[in-house]
Scaffold this active site. Structure first.
Site, short mmCIF file in Angstrom:
data_model
loop_
_atom_site.label_atom_id
_atom_site.label_comp_id
_atom_site.label_asym_id
_atom_site.label_seq_id
_atom_site.Cartn_x
_atom_site.Cartn_y
_atom_site.Cartn_z
N THR A 84 56.13 27.20 -15.28
CA THR A 84 56.61 26.20 -16.48
C THR A 84 56.74 27.00 -17.95
OG1 THR A 84 55.33 24.50 -15.13
CG2 THR A 84 55.76 24.25 -17.70
N CYS A 85 55.65 27.95 -17.88
CA CYS A 85 55.77 28.73 -19.17
C CYS A 85 56.92 29.57 -19.51
CB CYS A 85 54.46 29.66 -19.04
SG CYS A 85 52.76 28.93 -18.97
#
EC number: 1.11.1.27
Length: 161
Positions: free
Chosen positions: A48-49
């Protein structure tokens, strides 16, 4: 308890990777006298990052600066070498300041730590975004689920500015 709107950021030291090597920077170095968009990720290179959260800030960097932001910074409880490699891999060098909070001192002092040991990550930072003016929190948006980046996205931040 997490920092709140109106609070001054806790004093802390970060590490950043520069062309000259590793450099220590303080919260004053990053935030004093500046309007800073700070966002935090649980881990550099995590899905996600890397695929969602950071790309939005890179894509909207110029728009954030055009709204009067002096600095866009990301902080993570990762070592400085990982943050430096992430900056290079994401082509964010020279735009976003990649702050290493290696032992989580800033994150813990701000009350924004989360135990992700169940996923094998250990104690990390919650995912959030904040608008900081001269070291004071003007807005703070913390994700309820560290696996999503919606309220802490660059697009959400742009709407606040």
């Amino acid at each position: 308890m997490a920092i709140q709107i109106g609070d001054k950021l806790p004093a802390a030291s970060f590490k950043v990777k520069t062309a000259d090597g590793v450099k220590d920077v303080s919260t004053d170095d990053v935030f004093k006298g500046k309007k800073v968009v700070l966002f935090a990720v649980p881990g550099a290179f995590t899905p996600t990052c890397t695929l969602n959260h950071l790309p939005g800030y890179l894509a909207n960097y110029d728009a954030l600066i055009a709204k009067g932001v002096d600095t866009v910074a990301v902080v993570s409880v990762n070592d400085v070498h990982v943050m430096g490699a992430w900056a290079k891999a994401t082509e964010g060098e020279g735009k976003i300041v990649y702050l290493s909070d290696g032992i989580g001192a800033f994150t813990k002092a701000a009350g924004l730590d989360i135990d992700l040991s169940g996923g094998g990550l250990g104690v990390r930072s919650k995912r959030y975004s904040a608008l900081i003016e001269d070291g004071v929190v003007k807005s703070l948006d913390i994700e309820e689920n560290p696996g999503v980046a919606t309220v802490s996205s660059a697009e959400a931040m742009l709407e606040k500015l």
